[in-house]
Design a protein around this motif. Sequence first.
Motif, PDB file in Angstrom:
ATOM      1  N   SER A   1       0.796  -1.611  -0.229  1.00 60.91           N
ATOM      2  CA  SER A   1       0.376  -0.252   0.334  1.00 60.91           C
ATOM      3  C   SER A   1       0.578   1.718   0.430  1.00 60.91           C
ATOM      4  O   SER A   1       0.269   1.968  -0.713  1.00 60.91           O
ATOM      5  CB  SER A   1      -0.719  -0.275   1.283  1.00 60.91           C
ATOM      6  OG  SER A   1      -0.123   0.121   2.507  1.00 60.91           O
TER       7      SER A   1
ATOM      8  N   TYR B   1      -1.346   4.131  -5.393  1.00 63.00           N
ATOM      9  CA  TYR B   1      -1.991   5.168  -5.758  1.00 63.00           C
ATOM     10  C   TYR B   1      -2.190   6.361  -4.401  1.00 63.00           C
ATOM     11  O   TYR B   1      -2.910   5.264  -3.059  1.00 63.00           O
ATOM     12  CB  TYR B   1      -3.332   5.225  -6.275  1.00 63.00           C
ATOM     13  CG  TYR B   1      -3.428   5.220  -7.606  1.00 63.00           C
ATOM     14  CD1 TYR B   1      -3.014   6.135  -8.702  1.00 63.00           C
ATOM     15  CD2 TYR B   1      -4.231   4.294  -8.084  1.00 63.00           C
ATOM     16  CE1 TYR B   1      -2.765   6.577 -10.172  1.00 63.00           C
ATOM     17  CE2 TYR B   1      -3.943   4.262  -9.442  1.00 63.00           C
ATOM     18  CZ  TYR B   1      -3.498   5.387 -10.557  1.00 63.00           C
ATOM     19  OH  TYR B   1      -3.544   4.935 -12.229  1.00 63.00           O
ATOM     20  N   GLN B   2      -1.231   7.366  -4.527  1.00 60.28           N
ATOM     21  CA  GLN B   2      -1.583   8.494  -2.558  1.00 60.28           C
ATOM     22  C   GLN B   2      -2.117   9.069  -3.530  1.00 60.28           C
ATOM     23  O   GLN B   2      -1.610  10.278  -3.697  1.00 60.28           O
ATOM     24  CB  GLN B   2      -0.873   8.318  -1.934  1.00 60.28           C
ATOM     25  CG  GLN B   2      -0.389   6.970  -1.818  1.00 60.28           C
ATOM     26  CD  GLN B   2       1.171   7.038  -0.652  1.00 60.28           C
ATOM     27  OE1 GLN B   2       1.448   8.522  -0.684  1.00 60.28           O
ATOM     28  NE2 GLN B   2       1.446   6.152  -0.164  1.00 60.28           N
TER      29      GLN B   2
ATOM     30  N   SER C   1      -3.540  12.976  -2.338  1.00 63.61           N
ATOM     31  CA  SER C   1      -2.496  14.547  -1.859  1.00 63.61           C
ATOM     32  C   SER C   1      -4.012  15.216  -1.879  1.00 63.61           C
ATOM     33  O   SER C   1      -2.983  16.490  -0.877  1.00 63.61           O
ATOM     34  CB  SER C   1      -1.098  14.264  -2.503  1.00 63.61           C
ATOM     35  OG  SER C   1      -1.204  14.956  -4.229  1.00 63.61           O
TER      36      SER C   1
ATOM     37  N   TRP D   1      -2.592  13.859  -7.167  1.00 67.47           N
ATOM     38  CA  TRP D   1      -2.451  11.660  -6.832  1.00 67.47           C
ATOM     39  C   TRP D   1      -0.679  11.553  -6.799  1.00 67.47           C
ATOM     40  O   TRP D   1      -0.177  12.376  -7.265  1.00 67.47           O
ATOM     41  CB  TRP D   1      -3.447  10.502  -6.857  1.00 67.47           C
ATOM     42  CG  TRP D   1      -3.182  10.447  -8.640  1.00 67.47           C
ATOM     43  CD1 TRP D   1      -2.382  10.191  -9.044  1.00 67.47           C
ATOM     44  CD2 TRP D   1      -4.363  11.444  -9.078  1.00 67.47           C
ATOM     45  NE1 TRP D   1      -2.587  10.464  -9.984  1.00 67.47           N
ATOM     46  CE2 TRP D   1      -3.976  10.980 -10.604  1.00 67.47           C
ATOM     47  CE3 TRP D   1      -5.300  12.596  -9.435  1.00 67.47           C
ATOM     48  CZ2 TRP D   1      -4.394  11.841 -11.759  1.00 67.47           C
ATOM     49  CZ3 TRP D   1      -5.708  12.649 -10.522  1.00 67.47           C
ATOM     50  CH2 TRP D   1      -5.505  12.189 -11.539  1.00 67.47           C
TER      51      TRP D   1
ATOM     52  N   ALA E   1      -7.142   4.392  -3.570  1.00 67.26           N
ATOM     53  CA  ALA E   1      -6.957   4.681  -2.518  1.00 67.26           C
ATOM     54  C   ALA E   1      -7.520   5.714  -2.280  1.00 67.26           C
ATOM     55  O   ALA E   1      -9.057   6.344  -3.071  1.00 67.26           O
ATOM     56  CB  ALA E   1      -5.816   5.924  -3.061  1.00 67.26           C
TER      57      ALA E   1
ATOM     58  N   SER F   1      -9.000   9.287  -0.073  1.00 71.41           N
ATOM     59  CA  SER F   1      -8.552  11.345   0.087  1.00 71.41           C
ATOM     60  C   SER F   1      -8.709  10.416   2.255  1.00 71.41           C
ATOM     61  O   SER F   1      -9.097  10.082   2.520  1.00 71.41           O
ATOM     62  CB  SER F   1      -9.075  12.047   0.409  1.00 71.41           C
ATOM     63  OG  SER F   1     -10.030  12.167   0.141  1.00 71.41           O
TER      64      SER F   1
END
Length: 185
Positions: free
Chosen positions: A13, A17-18, A20, A38, A107, A109
Motif C-alpha cells: 500500500s 496510488y496516494q 494528496s 495523487w 486510494a 483521501s
Amino acid sequence: MRSAVALLAFAASAFAYQVSQPSNSSGWSTAGSNVVAWDMVSTDAANFTVLLVNQEVNPPTSQVLAALVDGSLGKTTVNPPSGGWKAGTGFQVNLVKDTNSLTSIYAQSGVFTIAAASTTQSLASTASSGTVLTVSGTTTKSSGSDLNPSASQTSTSPTKSNGASKTGAQAGLFAGLALLGAMLA
C-alpha cells in the motif's frame, strides 16, 4: 506468518496510488471546479474513476465525478456534480477501479470539508495563481500577473481597459463593493 502478511500488505500500500489533494487540511469549495491530485507508481492501474463519498451522513452518499482518469496526469479538475457541491464535512475522494467497481478502492483521501463559497472573496491572491474576485455572485478571474480586473475573463461583459490609472480606481470600487457585500451578509 500473520505479521509477515500484514507487513507485505502495508508495504504494497505504501507504493500504490496516494491522494494528496483534497486532504484533511485543504478541502474544497462549493464555488466552481475542484482539484484532485495523487501520486502513483508504475505498477498502478493506468486509469481510475474519481468517486466522492460521505459516510458521515445518513444515508451515506457517493457520486462519480470523473471516469477513466489517466493516472499518469498526477492531478485532474473535477466539475460540480448535478445539483452542485453540497457544503459540509465528512467527505472523501476515492480512486476506484471503474464505474462498475465502486468498491474496488485504489486510494482514498483523508476526510475533508466542502466549504460554502462566500459572496465576497479575497480581492487578490498570489500573482502566480491568478486573481479571483467575487462580488455579488459575479466571478472575475484573471491570469498570472494581470491584476487589472477589467481586462480579465468574466461572466459579464465589462469594458476592457489597460490604463494603469483606472486599475487603482477599479480596485477601490471592487474593494468598496466587497466591503458592502460583507456588511450586508
